[in-house]
Design a protein around this motif. Structure first.
Motif, PDB file in Angstrom:
ATOM      1  N   ALA A   1     105.126  49.636  69.319  1.00  0.00           N
ATOM      2  CA  ALA A   1     106.017  49.536  68.157  1.00  0.00           C
ATOM      3  C   ALA A   1     107.478  49.458  68.604  1.00  0.00           C
ATOM      4  O   ALA A   1     108.282  48.720  68.013  1.00  0.00           O
ATOM      5  CB  ALA A   1     105.805  50.729  67.227  1.00  0.00           C
ATOM      6  N   ILE A   2     107.820  50.210  69.641  1.00  0.00           N
ATOM      7  CA  ILE A   2     109.188  50.148  70.178  1.00  0.00           C
ATOM      8  C   ILE A   2     109.459  48.766  70.746  1.00  0.00           C
ATOM      9  O   ILE A   2     110.528  48.188  70.521  1.00  0.00           O
ATOM     10  CB  ILE A   2     109.410  51.253  71.232  1.00  0.00           C
ATOM     11  N   GLU A   3     108.497  48.218  71.458  1.00  0.00           N
ATOM     12  CA  GLU A   3     108.635  46.867  72.006  1.00  0.00           C
ATOM     13  C   GLU A   3     108.870  45.866  70.878  1.00  0.00           C
ATOM     14  O   GLU A   3     109.750  45.001  70.964  1.00  0.00           O
ATOM     15  CB  GLU A   3     107.399  46.492  72.815  1.00  0.00           C
ATOM     16  N   ASP A   4     108.094  45.983  69.811  1.00  0.00           N
ATOM     17  CA  ASP A   4     108.257  45.098  68.653  1.00  0.00           C
ATOM     18  C   ASP A   4     109.647  45.258  68.036  1.00  0.00           C
ATOM     19  O   ASP A   4     110.288  44.272  67.665  1.00  0.00           O
ATOM     20  CB  ASP A   4     107.193  45.382  67.595  1.00  0.00           C
ATOM     21  N   LEU A   5     110.099  46.490  67.904  1.00  0.00           N
ATOM     22  CA  LEU A   5     111.428  46.768  67.352  1.00  0.00           C
ATOM     23  C   LEU A   5     112.502  46.084  68.192  1.00  0.00           C
ATOM     24  O   LEU A   5     113.397  45.411  67.661  1.00  0.00           O
ATOM     25  CB  LEU A   5     111.673  48.278  67.302  1.00  0.00           C
ATOM     26  N   TRP A   6     112.420  46.262  69.510  1.00  0.00           N
ATOM     27  CA  TRP A   6     113.413  45.666  70.393  1.00  0.00           C
ATOM     28  C   TRP A   6     113.401  44.147  70.296  1.00  0.00           C
ATOM     29  O   TRP A   6     114.449  43.501  70.309  1.00  0.00           O
ATOM     30  CB  TRP A   6     113.202  46.118  71.825  1.00  0.00           C
ATOM     31  N   GLN A   7     112.221  43.568  70.198  1.00  0.00           N
ATOM     32  CA  GLN A   7     112.137  42.111  70.076  1.00  0.00           C
ATOM     33  C   GLN A   7     112.806  41.643  68.793  1.00  0.00           C
ATOM     34  O   GLN A   7     113.531  40.642  68.793  1.00  0.00           O
ATOM     35  CB  GLN A   7     110.684  41.653  70.082  1.00  0.00           C
TER      36      GLN A   7
ATOM     37  N   GLN B   1     101.146  43.876  79.403  1.00  0.00           N
ATOM     38  CA  GLN B   1     100.728  45.166  79.945  1.00  0.00           C
ATOM     39  C   GLN B   1     100.504  46.173  78.840  1.00  0.00           C
ATOM     40  O   GLN B   1      99.518  46.900  78.830  1.00  0.00           O
ATOM     41  CB  GLN B   1     101.772  45.708  80.923  1.00  0.00           C
ATOM     42  N   LEU B   2     101.413  46.233  77.875  1.00  0.00           N
ATOM     43  CA  LEU B   2     101.256  47.165  76.761  1.00  0.00           C
ATOM     44  C   LEU B   2     100.032  46.824  75.927  1.00  0.00           C
ATOM     45  O   LEU B   2      99.270  47.705  75.535  1.00  0.00           O
ATOM     46  CB  LEU B   2     102.508  47.164  75.883  1.00  0.00           C
ATOM     47  N   ASP B   3      99.826  45.529  75.660  1.00  0.00           N
ATOM     48  CA  ASP B   3      98.665  45.115  74.881  1.00  0.00           C
ATOM     49  C   ASP B   3      97.362  45.435  75.612  1.00  0.00           C
ATOM     50  O   ASP B   3      96.401  45.904  75.000  1.00  0.00           O
ATOM     51  CB  ASP B   3      98.724  43.621  74.559  1.00  0.00           C
ATOM     52  N   LEU B   4      97.323  45.176  76.922  1.00  0.00           N
ATOM     53  CA  LEU B   4      96.129  45.493  77.708  1.00  0.00           C
ATOM     54  C   LEU B   4      95.865  46.994  77.731  1.00  0.00           C
ATOM     55  O   LEU B   4      94.715  47.434  77.626  1.00  0.00           O
ATOM     56  CB  LEU B   4      96.268  44.964  79.140  1.00  0.00           C
ATOM     57  N   LEU B   5      96.930  47.790  77.863  1.00  0.00           N
ATOM     58  CA  LEU B   5      96.782  49.238  77.861  1.00  0.00           C
ATOM     59  C   LEU B   5      96.189  49.713  76.543  1.00  0.00           C
ATOM     60  O   LEU B   5      95.248  50.503  76.517  1.00  0.00           O
ATOM     61  CB  LEU B   5      98.138  49.905  78.108  1.00  0.00           C
ATOM     62  N   LEU B   6      96.706  49.208  75.447  1.00  0.00           N
ATOM     63  CA  LEU B   6      96.206  49.603  74.140  1.00  0.00           C
ATOM     64  C   LEU B   6      94.750  49.178  73.959  1.00  0.00           C
ATOM     65  O   LEU B   6      93.924  49.955  73.472  1.00  0.00           O
ATOM     66  CB  LEU B   6      97.083  48.999  73.039  1.00  0.00           C
ATOM     67  N   GLN B   7      94.407  47.986  74.394  1.00  0.00           N
ATOM     68  CA  GLN B   7      93.027  47.494  74.291  1.00  0.00           C
ATOM     69  C   GLN B   7      92.081  48.359  75.120  1.00  0.00           C
ATOM     70  O   GLN B   7      91.000  48.725  74.667  1.00  0.00           O
ATOM     71  CB  GLN B   7      92.969  46.041  74.755  1.00  0.00           C
TER      72      GLN B   7
END
Length: 110
Positions: free
Chosen positions: A68-74, A96-102
């Motif tokens: 969510a922070i990544e999305d906010l920054w984007q 990397q974040l998406d893979l971690l979450l998956q």
């Protein structure tokens, strides 16, 4: 029921990940402090906020918070997925974040 806590090794890994993530996204600890609504930019304070998220929501919640922070920054930067090719490291960071979450979600289902 006691809240889950990250081990010392996990905190070290998280700190390393956060430092790499900030470097690759061109962000600072001050940016992360604002996104987390933390009281300080000091890494131990930032990690404490993330530790509390982990305690309440588990690893999936922690990963979702970082995504969510990544999305906010984007959105603040006006960077959208189609523009990511022009920014070195951003696409890899998001991946990397998406893979971690998956991975976390798959572990929870097993």
């Amino acid at each position: 029921m006691a809240q889950a806590t990250l081990t010392g090794d996990q905190l070290e890994d998280l700190q390393g990940f956060i430092k790499d993530w900030l470097r690759h996204t061109g962000r600072t600890q001050a940016d992360l402090r604002r996104a987390l609504h933390a009281s300080s930019i000091r890494m131990p304070v930032l990690l404490d906020v993330l530790q509390r998220t982990y305690g309440r929501l588990g690893l999936a919640g922690l990963a979702e918070q970082l995504c969510a922070i990544e999305d906010l920054w984007q959105s603040e930067d006006g960077v959208f997925e189609s523009d990511a090719d022009g920014l070195p490291g951003l696409e890899a960071s998001l991946g990397q974040l998406d893979l971690l979450l998956q991975e976390i979600r798959q572990d929870q289902q097993s």
